[in-house]
Design a protein around this motif. Structure first.
Motif: not given
Length: 420
Positions: A25-35
């Motif tokens: 598996w290769q990560q293509v997107y991550v969001d930790d919800y820090r805005y």
């Protein structure tokens, strides 16, 4: 392409990378919800379309007052989707109340997709988004989409000005992969507020699984509120048309245990792992598995994973396999969807429940991965996993429930009622 076997050790999945031809598996997107509220702003904010129907709301950078170490904290803030308390006036039914998030359809040319996108080509007469919208001129459509896609969150019907959000400068997504699909139901359903309707002409379904690629979603989520309604998260092609509808998601359906009670309602909360491939042939059908609350309660923090390949969908909680669905596997581009609402999926009772307590979903991590090839997943389910039922829609009594229907409720109800 060689297959990539996996084994489970103490609930942790390990890939045997030494196998010949094995892919990982290769990560293509991550969001930790820090805005952040000050520059530099987080461009990932506009990966999402935050949708509110009726009185549903979203809270960004949410921190719980008594946050657990692994919950909504200053270091790991959440986005909180909420269907709030709503008691309708006497003699009136409760409206549909929801808050939801899915992949932003306002996609234009940018770093994530250097070619011109459908919304960049709105005045092009061969643009597929325009070909069946005979009652809306290209000029009007272009102006409406430009206005409402440019406006950052929060969107408000009737606003004469665009109120700037602290997390973004406009509403366009230029950074992530995209696949804009025509949403025909936007043209025939009850017309919504302009800021919703114009964006809903096309939906962004960026994820795909086929013989070349597998897709995986990893989500860390906790919910609150046990009043009637539904909620869930996973893949969906964001259409209400059962003939083309496809999804693979975790879904809680909360219904009344005592529908005839005039007071003190008691609710039954059941979580299902559902895989659906719409249509009116034997190739259309579903697989469904109950998620036992003793194994994993969605009212506690858990990591939810959905792995989707060409010939199977697998559901994991905290790295443990809860279900593998090898029939009626989606074969269309899908989007991420996370929602909470007050919809009644029972055969009796009101269309929507009045809410006496707040229902919310908290999410503080979202990761998308891809893998080349159609490598093997773990087939063995963890201890405590439930039985899976798979059936074709054509095999059900009253299979015409799908014919000519635009009602998601009928599809969900058929799936749940067929569970053994």
């Amino acid at each position: 392409m060689g297959s990539c076997a996996k084994i489970s050790v103490a609930g942790v999945l390990l890939a045997l990378g030494f196998l010949s031809g094995c892919q990982t598996w290769q990560q293509v997107y991550v969001d930790d919800y820090r805005y952040p509220t000050t520059s530099p702003l987080n461009e990932k904010f506009n990966t999402w379309f935050w949708r509110e129907d009726a009185v549903g709301v979203h809270a960004f950078n949410h921190v719980d007052v008594n946050a657990p170490v692994d919950g909504c904290t200053a270091d790991t803030p959440c986005v909180k989707l909420t269907a709030p308390i709503y008691a309708p006036p006497a003699g009136q039914n409760a409206p549909y109340i929801n808050a939801e998030m899915y992949n932003n359809s306002c996609v234009r040319q940018g770093p994530g997709h250097p070619a011109k996108q459908p919304y960049d080509r709105l005045l092009d007469p061969v643009n597929p988004l325009l070909q069946s919208i005979s009652f809306v001129s290209p000029t009007e459509l272009h102006a409406g989409i430009t206005k409402y896609c440019h406006m950052p969150y929060p969107y408000r019907e009737g606003s004469s000005t665009a109120y700037p959000a602290p997390y973004a400068k406009d509403g366009w997504n230029t950074t992530t992969t995209a696949d804009i699909a025509h949403n025909y139901l936007a043209l025939i359903a009850d017309k919504e507020a302009d800021w919703k309707w114009y964006r809903d002409v096309g939906f962004n379904n960026p994820y795909v699984a086929n013989e070349q690629t597998a897709s995986r979603l990893d989500m860390r989520i906790k919910v609150t509120g046990t009043d009637g309604g539904s909620r869930g998260w996973g893949y969906w092609n964001t259409t209400m048309n059962p003939l083309v509808m496809q999804f693979a998601w975790f879904m809680e359906i909360t219904t009344l245990k005592n529908p005839d009670a005039s007071s003190d309602p008691e609710f039954d909360n059941t979580v299902w792992m559902m895989t659906v491939k719409g249509g009116d042939s034997d190739a259309a059908g579903f697989c469904v598995t109950a998620l036992e609350p003793e194994v994993a309660s969605i009212y506690d923090w858990h990591d939810y994973t959905i792995e989707w390949r060409e010939d199977a969908v697998q559901y994991l909680v905290d790295g443990k396999v809860m279900a593998t669905h090898s029939s009626y596997v989606p074969d269309r581009n899908l989007a991420f969807h996370n929602w909470v609402d007050n919809r009644n999926y029972a055969s009796s009772g009101p269309a929507n429940y009045a809410l006496t307590i707040e229902k919310s979903n908290r999410i503080n991590r979202f990761l998308v991965s891809e893998m080349a090839g159609s490598n093997a997943f773990v087939e063995a389910a963890a201890e405590g996993a439930s039985v899976t039922t798979c059936k074709s829609f054509a095999s059900l009594l009253g299979s015409d429930v799908l014919a000519g229907s635009s009602d998601l409720k009928k599809v969900i109800s058929a799936v749940v009622s067929a569970y053994e």
